[in-house]
Design an enzyme around this catalytic site. Structure first.
Site, mmCIF file in Angstrom:
data_model
loop_
_atom_site.group_PDB
_atom_site.id
_atom_site.type_symbol
_atom_site.label_atom_id
_atom_site.label_comp_id
_atom_site.label_asym_id
_atom_site.label_seq_id
_atom_site.Cartn_x
_atom_site.Cartn_y
_atom_site.Cartn_z
ATOM 1 N N GLY A 64 -24.252 -4.640 -3.894
ATOM 2 C CA GLY A 64 -25.292 -4.951 -5.158
ATOM 3 C C GLY A 64 -26.555 -4.291 -5.273
ATOM 4 O O GLY A 64 -27.021 -3.540 -4.544
ATOM 5 N N PHE A 85 -13.244 -5.555 1.287
ATOM 6 C CA PHE A 85 -14.301 -5.036 0.404
ATOM 7 C C PHE A 85 -15.790 -5.509 1.023
ATOM 8 O O PHE A 85 -16.699 -6.089 0.304
ATOM 9 C CB PHE A 85 -14.377 -5.117 -0.697
ATOM 10 C CG PHE A 85 -13.270 -4.428 -1.618
ATOM 11 C CD1 PHE A 85 -13.069 -3.126 -1.301
ATOM 12 C CD2 PHE A 85 -12.565 -4.951 -2.533
ATOM 13 C CE1 PHE A 85 -12.177 -2.462 -2.053
ATOM 14 C CE2 PHE A 85 -11.630 -4.610 -3.391
ATOM 15 C CZ PHE A 85 -11.227 -3.092 -3.006
ATOM 16 N N PRO A 86 -15.787 -5.613 2.315
ATOM 17 C CA PRO A 86 -16.972 -6.189 3.025
ATOM 18 C C PRO A 86 -18.425 -5.594 2.886
ATOM 19 O O PRO A 86 -19.399 -6.311 3.124
ATOM 20 C CB PRO A 86 -16.744 -6.320 4.382
ATOM 21 C CG PRO A 86 -16.030 -5.024 4.578
ATOM 22 C CD PRO A 86 -15.036 -4.971 3.460
ATOM 23 N N TYR A 131 0.765 -1.242 -0.042
ATOM 24 C CA TYR A 131 -0.109 -0.053 0.030
ATOM 25 C C TYR A 131 0.969 1.146 -0.220
ATOM 26 O O TYR A 131 1.638 1.325 1.084
ATOM 27 C CB TYR A 131 -1.052 -0.110 1.134
ATOM 28 C CG TYR A 131 -1.909 -1.085 1.229
ATOM 29 C CD1 TYR A 131 -2.077 -2.043 0.353
ATOM 30 C CD2 TYR A 131 -2.664 -1.277 2.561
ATOM 31 C CE1 TYR A 131 -2.994 -2.949 0.440
ATOM 32 C CE2 TYR A 131 -3.609 -2.427 2.803
ATOM 33 C CZ TYR A 131 -3.863 -3.334 1.556
ATOM 34 O OH TYR A 131 -4.761 -4.365 1.330
#
Length: 307
Positions: A235, A230-231, A85
């Site tokens: 959608g 990315f929890p 990162y």
């Protein structure tokens, strides 16, 4: 080869109580909403999507430091980063913000990916490279031992036993407390466990991305932490009037909090690490720990998101 698998207390995800805490590796208790620091970086491209470049240190360094300190003040005990990162600047930022680390704070980082350019994330599992990068992470984090060190990706160019063997050596030297894997399947976990105890697995997993269901179930049975990144990607079912929105209103929660509550209910070893550069979103995410999702609501979300 001697099997060195460390099997933690097995947990039945169908009957276990939704606890607010979990012990990583059996001895590191953390609250089950952590903080992923990937977004605390700058670079070309959209900083919020999966194609974010995560290339340079944050322009608003003071703001990023305040956010990290705020996370810990609000009870976050698991801070996740990686040497890739911002080319190590993410680890330096954590040290600037949080060192000396308070008791009970777990810092997780990753080695095994090189960044030749802002768009490239290339696995590199040469054992000597993994050991060197860990030494650099120790320096940047200003610590003598990393609480949780992940192999960022398994490199197909080197045997799994050699890659995990390098991390096991660091563990035996006292430089690493627990070892993790990232973006792996069940068979890869089992193969890794032949060389070193695996305390945590970090994969992409959320209501809209369910490819790792078998891994969630396997890690729960083994007592291994499962850390979804990315929890909160939710959608189309999270649209106004959709099933997630409906249940969120029943709970008096936000859709994001309900998505996180679903993850916490899915398995007692799940430790989501939502990342954000917003103090308001940080507080919202942490608040998911207080959302009491019932079994019937969990089942309705499950059915809707599998449709």
């Amino acid at each position: 080869m001697t099997n060195t698998t460390t099997r933690h207390t097995a947990i039945d995800p169908t009957t276990a109580h939704v606890s607010p805490t979990f012990r990583i590796g059996g001895d590191l208790p953390v609250r089950r909403i952590g903080y992923g620091t990937m977004r605390l970086a700058d670079g070309p491209g959209d900083p919020t999507g999966p194609e974010a470049r995560i290339w340079t240190a944050p322009a608003d360094r003071a703001g990023a430091i305040a956010l990290l300190r705020g996370a810990v003040e609000q009870g976050v005990q698991l801070i996740d980063t990686a040497d890739a990162y911002a080319l190590g600047a993410g680890e330096e930022l954590i040290a600037d913000a949080l060192h000396p680390y308070r008791d009970g704070l777990v810092i997780a980082t990753k080695v095994g990916v090189v960044r030749p350019s802002p768009t490239e994330w290339v696995p590199l599992g040469h054992p000597a490279y993994l050991r060197q990068q860990t030494e650099l992470s120790l320096r940047r984090l200003r610590t003598d031992r990393i609480d949780l060190l992940y192999l960022h990706r398994i490199d197909p160019a080197y045997p799994v036993a050699e890659q995990l063997g390098a991390l096991r050596q660091l563990q035996e030297e006292g430089k690493v407390r627990h070892i993790g894997l990232s973006e792996v399947g069940v068979e890869e976990i089992r193969e890794a466990q032949e060389t070193a105890p695996v305390a945590s697995v970090q994969n992409l997993y959320n209501l809209a991305a369910r490819d790792h269901e078998e891994v969630v179930t396997y890690t729960a049975a083994q007592g291994i932490a499962f850390v979804p990144f990315f929890p909160v990607a939710m959608g189309a079912h999270a649209t106004p009037g959709g099933p997630l929105d409906t249940i969120a209103k029943e709970l008096g929660a936000t859709a994001a909090q309900t998505a996180l509550a679903w993850l916490l209910h899915r398995s007692p070893t799940v430790l989501p690490i939502p990342g954000t550069a917003s103090a308001a979103h940080l507080a919202e995410n942490i608040g998911a720990l207080a959302v009491a999702l019932g079994q019937e609501q969990f089942t309705r979300i499950e059915a809707a998101t599998r449709a």
